[in-house]
Design a protein around this motif. Sequence first.
Motif, short mmCIF file in Angstrom:
data_model
loop_
_atom_site.label_atom_id
_atom_site.label_comp_id
_atom_site.label_asym_id
_atom_site.label_seq_id
_atom_site.Cartn_x
_atom_site.Cartn_y
_atom_site.Cartn_z
N MET A 22 19.98 18.64 24.22
CA MET A 22 21.35 19.08 23.59
C MET A 22 21.95 20.04 24.58
O MET A 22 21.35 21.01 25.19
N SER A 23 23.28 19.91 24.96
CA SER A 23 24.18 20.91 25.66
C SER A 23 23.85 22.35 25.26
O SER A 23 23.47 22.49 24.12
N ASN A 24 24.25 23.36 26.12
CA ASN A 24 24.01 24.67 25.57
C ASN A 24 25.35 25.36 26.18
O ASN A 24 26.04 24.67 26.91
N TYR A 25 25.32 26.62 25.92
CA TYR A 25 26.51 27.61 26.46
C TYR A 25 26.51 27.62 27.90
O TYR A 25 27.51 27.98 28.43
N SER A 26 25.15 27.55 28.47
CA SER A 26 25.22 28.06 29.82
C SER A 26 26.17 27.03 30.81
O SER A 26 26.71 27.39 31.74
N ILE A 27 26.08 25.80 30.49
CA ILE A 27 26.87 24.75 31.24
C ILE A 27 28.44 25.13 31.30
O ILE A 27 29.20 25.39 32.46
N GLY A 28 29.09 25.29 30.10
CA GLY A 28 30.45 26.01 30.01
C GLY A 28 30.68 27.30 30.70
O GLY A 28 31.62 27.50 31.37
N LEU A 29 29.65 28.13 30.17
CA LEU A 29 29.82 29.46 31.03
C LEU A 29 29.84 29.36 32.50
O LEU A 29 30.39 30.10 33.19
N SER A 30 28.97 28.59 33.11
CA SER A 30 29.03 28.23 34.36
C SER A 30 30.48 28.12 35.27
O SER A 30 30.67 28.41 36.16
N GLY A 31 30.88 27.07 34.16
CA GLY A 31 32.18 26.45 34.72
C GLY A 31 33.26 27.54 34.65
O GLY A 31 33.99 27.62 35.47
N LEU A 32 33.25 28.56 33.54
CA LEU A 32 34.01 29.78 33.52
C LEU A 32 33.74 30.66 34.61
O LEU A 32 34.94 30.92 35.03
N ASN A 33 32.66 30.80 34.96
CA ASN A 33 32.10 31.95 36.05
C ASN A 33 32.65 31.21 37.46
O ASN A 33 33.35 32.01 38.11
N SER A 34 32.49 30.13 37.51
CA SER A 34 32.93 29.36 39.08
C SER A 34 34.40 29.56 39.01
O SER A 34 35.06 29.56 39.98
N ASN A 35 34.95 28.76 37.94
CA ASN A 35 36.42 28.92 37.96
C ASN A 35 37.29 30.25 38.03
O ASN A 35 38.10 30.31 38.79
N SER A 36 36.51 31.36 37.59
CA SER A 36 36.83 32.60 37.80
C SER A 36 36.90 33.00 39.06
O SER A 36 38.01 33.66 39.79
N ALA A 37 35.68 32.61 39.71
CA ALA A 37 35.42 33.16 40.91
C ALA A 37 36.56 32.32 42.20
O ALA A 37 37.03 32.90 43.10
N ALA A 38 36.80 30.89 41.76
CA ALA A 38 37.62 30.27 42.57
C ALA A 38 39.18 31.01 42.34
O ALA A 38 39.81 30.84 43.45
N ILE A 39 39.29 31.17 41.14
CA ILE A 39 40.69 31.96 40.91
C ILE A 39 40.79 33.43 41.74
O ILE A 39 41.71 33.62 42.23
N ASP A 40 39.56 34.04 41.71
CA ASP A 40 39.81 35.24 42.46
C ASP A 40 40.16 34.84 44.18
O ASP A 40 40.69 35.52 44.74
N THR A 41 39.47 33.79 44.56
CA THR A 41 39.51 33.44 45.99
C THR A 41 40.86 32.97 46.35
O THR A 41 41.37 33.36 47.09
N ILE A 42 41.45 32.33 45.43
CA ILE A 42 42.78 31.89 45.61
C ILE A 42 43.78 33.07 45.55
O ILE A 42 44.85 33.12 46.45
N SER A 43 43.53 34.02 44.59
CA SER A 43 44.39 34.97 44.58
C SER A 43 44.29 36.01 45.60
O SER A 43 45.32 36.53 46.22
N ASN A 44 42.93 36.02 46.01
CA ASN A 44 42.99 36.80 47.55
C ASN A 44 43.68 36.11 48.62
O ASN A 44 44.44 36.84 49.58
N ASN A 45 43.54 34.89 48.62
CA ASN A 45 44.54 34.25 49.85
C ASN A 45 45.80 34.35 49.87
O ASN A 45 46.68 34.81 50.59
N ILE A 46 46.75 34.40 48.38
CA ILE A 46 47.91 34.57 47.97
C ILE A 46 48.07 36.22 48.47
O ILE A 46 49.32 36.47 48.90
N ALA A 47 47.28 37.14 48.15
CA ALA A 47 47.56 38.33 48.44
C ALA A 47 47.56 38.76 49.75
O ALA A 47 48.36 39.66 50.15
#
Length: 703
Positions: A1-26
């Motif tokens: 059965m799926s668990n919270y960690s899969i979605g949480l890993s996606g949130l963490n990675s998406n958040s880090a990717a947004i940080d990287t993109i934001s840093n590029n824009i900055a």
Amino acid sequence: MSNYSIGLSGLNSNSAAIDTISNNIANASTVGYKAGEYIFQDQFYKAINPLDPARAGQGTAKQNIRRLMNMGTVQDSQNTLDMAITGSMGMFRLSDANDPDTVYYTRNGQFAVSKEVDPNFPKRSYIVNQNGMFLTGYSSQDGTTLGDAWTDKITMPPTELEPRTTTLSTVAVNLDARTNTYLPAGDVPFDPEVPSSYNNKVSQTVYSADDNGGAHTMTLYYRRVDDQDMSVTYDGTNFYFPASEIAKNPLGASQANVVLTNDTSDGVERISAPHRETNVNGAVTAGDGTITVDNGSDIEQYARILINGRDASLGVSSVTSNVVTLDRTAAGGIDDDAKIEFFNPATTATASSITGTTVTLPAANIDIEEGQFVFFVDTASGDLTRLKDANGVPITVESGASTATLTLSGTPDPAVTTVGNPLVFFNPVAYRLTMQDGAKVSMSGDLLTSADSTHTQAFTAVTTKYEIYGSLDDKFYNALDNNFYSDVEFPAPIGDGTYKPIAEMQFWGGKNIDALVTNPVTGIPTFESQVTLTGKVTTPGNTAENTDPDLIFTLDLTGTRNFATPFGVDQSTQDGRSVALLNSVTISDAGEVVGTYGDGRTFLAGQVVLVNFAATDGLVPSGNNVFAASYLSGDEVHPNVIVGKPGQKGLGGIRAGAVEGSNVDLANELVKLLIQQRMYSANSQSIRAFDDTLTTTIRMAGG
């Protein structure tokens, strides 16, 4: 059965990717910034059964933030020290201000001048970036030569250059060959106060560091004197002549003669035409002393014979119709196709007495001229033989031409009986040589002997002679003041004047005799016409006695010419300088930092080094827009790391007064930002779905 960690890993990675993109824009406006790219990776390592091909996985994680090292846009800058690397290969090398052993790399070429100075050169500040890190590369201490180490901190050129004493002065002029000659008979001594006693003069400023860079005036006076005969010797292979008294061999060899090249010597041309030319139409062999010609009317008794352009040591004893009888048999015979040339004598006479070098004739002979070569006829054998002295030197008429009493150039060999035998006089023959540069020169002498001759031949070339006088601050060398002299001393040749020349030069065909032969590769003359001058310079305000410093320098006159064109200065340079202030600093395409000074001097302060990493992903971002090397990137001695000068080894060049902008594609980054926002929202929905599923399951269990 799926668990919270899969979605949480996606949130963490998406958040880090947004940080990287934001840093590029900055950092879109950050010079030299290299955009980062977040790399996702999926996770299977927590699967219950790793061998289950249907396993769902455990979400995503960060694999790396990849740096895109493609080149940004080059933009102009108002700062002359700013630099942009024109190519994707290469990074600037920086040394940490607090820890010189720590090295960083960057594409940010914004540089300035530091407050720190080189302790060995207090007038030279370092070049640093905006964080105070030192730009490194190849440094120069003398302003001309770069060091071998690329790890030196590059400095600015000094704010001023100290004075430099003149050690070499070069003056090359064209002396008008149409000017008057000062002859000994005129008794006109050189006098700088009398312009009519010399032809031309030229001045040059020289410097003395001992005089704090004071300027002093050297003046040269050129005075044409008697033309001079120069002896040109032929040794059977090459022509050569003595160099001038001021000639210096640049290779330091002990050679005293200027030796013409093989091509020049082989290409000698005889200008004087023979009285008769013919080709042999019947073999002349030992025992057969005759030659048949088409017409013998223009061949005289005692004519000298050339075979294939060389003196055959044969004479004509008689001519009957078309048959020429030789005075002796041709040794070894004459080839059937040989070219035969006849040179008739100028005149013949029989000496009534010969005493030493004096020849008394029965009467004056107007056909006898100075410089003619003297032969005699052996009445017993009929042979025509050259008159020589006891050392085998050919004898010529020295004086007394057209009179009954002649003076010879030497005493005839006592073993040769000449009184009562006819003397035969031959005119000199003119020759032309084509020098290396195509210039033509001429000379005169006897007929050219064969190349295998064991005796040298002397020819005479008429050269134009000049005396050169020199002064320093109106004090003449080799004159009244013993503190002013040259390394070669000449006598005062005319009028026993007060002044003596610092140099005497001869010109053959308009060219300086020392410079007629040059190295075919370097173009440097065999000899350089140089004189060393020594004199005192007076320092203004100096009241101490006998403390005026010496100014000693070499004067190079090699390039002086003598053609029938107006007097002109071709070159006037010297290596001394006064104090010079820095005008500007430029950086070349090769990354050379060069200072230009008010007197035209330049100073090479250093050259930028570039470093290129093949494994750029292994570089570690260290803030302040710099990277540090790591185990993954390799260090500067790794085979895949290139260290070198701009433009070499595939490295980019340098564009000064410009910077490389960020390589961030702003439009692309904004699109990626929108995508990551959607992905973040989607991952939050997977967590919500799991939460709803878990709630339903609990209710079903009666919770």
